[in-house]
Design a protein around this motif. Sequence first.
Motif, short mmCIF file in Angstrom:
data_model
loop_
_atom_site.label_atom_id
_atom_site.label_comp_id
_atom_site.label_asym_id
_atom_site.label_seq_id
_atom_site.Cartn_x
_atom_site.Cartn_y
_atom_site.Cartn_z
N GLU A 104 0.84 -1.21 0.00
CA GLU A 104 0.00 0.00 0.00
C GLU A 104 0.87 1.26 0.00
OE1 GLU A 104 -3.09 2.40 2.91
OE2 GLU A 104 -2.88 0.22 3.17
N ALA A 105 1.92 1.26 0.84
CA ALA A 105 2.83 2.42 0.88
C ALA A 105 3.51 2.60 -0.47
CB ALA A 105 3.86 2.24 1.99
N TRP A 106 3.98 1.50 -1.06
CA TRP A 106 4.64 1.58 -2.36
C TRP A 106 3.68 2.11 -3.42
CZ3 TRP A 106 8.49 2.55 -5.11
CH2 TRP A 106 8.55 2.20 -6.46
N THR A 107 2.47 1.58 -3.44
CA THR A 107 1.47 1.99 -4.43
C THR A 107 1.13 3.47 -4.29
OG1 THR A 107 0.56 -0.24 -4.36
CG2 THR A 107 -0.80 1.44 -5.38
N THR A 108 1.01 3.93 -3.05
CA THR A 108 0.67 5.33 -2.78
C THR A 108 1.78 6.28 -3.21
OG1 THR A 108 -0.66 4.64 -0.89
CG2 THR A 108 -0.01 6.95 -0.97
N HIS A 109 3.03 5.89 -2.96
CA HIS A 109 4.16 6.80 -3.17
C HIS A 109 4.98 6.51 -4.44
CE1 HIS A 109 3.78 8.72 0.78
NE2 HIS A 109 3.50 7.52 1.25
N ALA A 110 4.67 5.44 -5.15
CA ALA A 110 5.52 5.00 -6.26
C ALA A 110 5.75 6.08 -7.31
CB ALA A 110 4.93 3.75 -6.91
N LYS A 111 4.70 6.73 -7.74
CA LYS A 111 4.84 7.73 -8.81
C LYS A 111 5.80 8.85 -8.39
CE LYS A 111 2.20 10.72 -11.86
NZ LYS A 111 0.89 11.23 -12.25
N ASN A 112 5.62 9.36 -7.19
CA ASN A 112 6.47 10.44 -6.67
C ASN A 112 7.91 9.96 -6.50
OD1 ASN A 112 7.00 13.04 -5.66
ND2 ASN A 112 6.72 12.33 -3.58
N VAL A 113 8.10 8.77 -5.96
CA VAL A 113 9.44 8.22 -5.75
C VAL A 113 10.15 8.05 -7.09
CG1 VAL A 113 10.70 6.14 -5.04
CG2 VAL A 113 8.94 7.09 -3.55
N LEU A 114 9.47 7.45 -8.05
CA LEU A 114 10.08 7.22 -9.36
C LEU A 114 10.44 8.53 -10.05
CD1 LEU A 114 7.89 4.25 -10.59
CD2 LEU A 114 10.26 4.16 -9.81
N GLN A 115 9.59 9.52 -9.89
CA GLN A 115 9.87 10.83 -10.48
C GLN A 115 11.12 11.44 -9.85
OE1 GLN A 115 6.75 13.72 -9.85
NE2 GLN A 115 7.39 14.92 -11.61
N LYS A 116 11.22 11.38 -8.53
CA LYS A 116 12.38 11.96 -7.84
C LYS A 116 13.65 11.17 -8.14
CE LYS A 116 9.96 14.24 -4.09
NZ LYS A 116 9.66 14.25 -2.65
N LEU A 117 13.55 9.84 -8.19
CA LEU A 117 14.72 9.04 -8.51
C LEU A 117 15.17 9.28 -9.95
CD1 LEU A 117 13.92 5.63 -6.76
CD2 LEU A 117 15.74 7.23 -6.17
N GLY A 118 14.22 9.54 -10.83
CA GLY A 118 14.55 9.83 -12.22
C GLY A 118 15.31 11.14 -12.38
N GLN A 119 15.10 12.06 -11.46
CA GLN A 119 15.80 13.34 -11.51
C GLN A 119 17.19 13.26 -10.89
OE1 GLN A 119 13.04 15.82 -9.41
NE2 GLN A 119 11.68 16.04 -11.16
N ARG A 120 17.41 12.23 -10.10
CA ARG A 120 18.71 12.06 -9.45
C ARG A 120 19.70 11.50 -10.45
NH1 ARG A 120 19.35 7.93 -4.52
NH2 ARG A 120 20.24 6.56 -6.05
N THR A 121 20.88 12.04 -10.44
CA THR A 121 21.91 11.57 -11.36
C THR A 121 22.87 10.63 -10.65
OG1 THR A 121 23.33 13.44 -10.84
CG2 THR A 121 21.81 13.70 -12.70
N LEU A 122 23.51 9.79 -11.44
CA LEU A 122 24.49 8.88 -10.88
C LEU A 122 25.83 9.56 -10.66
CD1 LEU A 122 23.73 5.73 -13.05
CD2 LEU A 122 23.01 6.19 -10.72
N ALA A 123 26.14 10.49 -11.54
CA ALA A 123 27.42 11.19 -11.44
C ALA A 123 27.21 12.51 -10.70
CB ALA A 123 27.97 11.46 -12.83
N PRO A 124 28.12 12.85 -9.79
CA PRO A 124 27.95 14.08 -9.03
C PRO A 124 28.21 15.34 -9.86
CG PRO A 124 29.98 13.01 -8.41
CD PRO A 124 29.27 12.07 -9.35
N ASN A 125 28.95 15.22 -10.95
CA ASN A 125 29.26 16.37 -11.80
C ASN A 125 28.54 16.23 -13.14
OD1 ASN A 125 31.04 17.25 -9.82
ND2 ASN A 125 32.77 16.19 -10.73
N GLN A 126 27.96 17.32 -13.58
CA GLN A 126 27.23 17.32 -14.84
C GLN A 126 27.74 18.45 -15.73
OE1 GLN A 126 24.60 15.09 -15.70
NE2 GLN A 126 25.48 14.05 -13.93
#
Length: 195
Positions: A104-126
């Motif tokens: 239930e927690a995953w289903t409720t927050h999944a969209k927001n979590v995936l959006q935020k993780l998608g904005q996070r980069t693997l490399a610290p320098n861009q």
Amino acid sequence: MFSNTTSIKKAVGFINELDSKLFMPLLSRILQKIHLKDERSFTEEEEEKLQSTFNLPANDLELLLETLEFFLQQAAYHLAKPAVLTQQLLSLDINEDKVNIIVEAWTTHAKNVLQKLGQRTLAPNQLSDINWRLNLEMANMGRSKMKLPNAMFELKVTQEDMQQKEKIHLEFSHDELYAFYNQLETIQRQIDNLD
């Protein structure tokens, strides 16, 4: 998604013992902070309160929190559907009521979590900007007539956590620039082949 390791089995024991009323807020907090690389879900003071609330020593609480975070990160990585996540968690012998709360927690927050993780980069320098110019050396002390082209690049690199820009200067001769171009072409072909 999950292997039933010794530490996961131990954490599952803690999960199954938790008060269900306190479990959902715990998961919600982890999901709110899961996209932050270097920030823990709870402060030291909050973790001390959790230790007394859940009657767990510090290292057991840490195992519990890390395991729950791992479950949720894996759900994000695999874009887990609720049915699949339920099946995977039940296979670890987590009580059904706790599995339902996690799903239930995953289903409720999944969209927001995936959006935020998608904005996070693997490399610290861009790379944020490129400036360039072409120079042509026509003569030097040893030779009066010559044509030596070179390219000067200024790469502006932004550090993710500080929003500071660093300038990197590169200089290429014609042959060096051509070799660099060919390397970029190879990289581009490899990226294209991933699609």
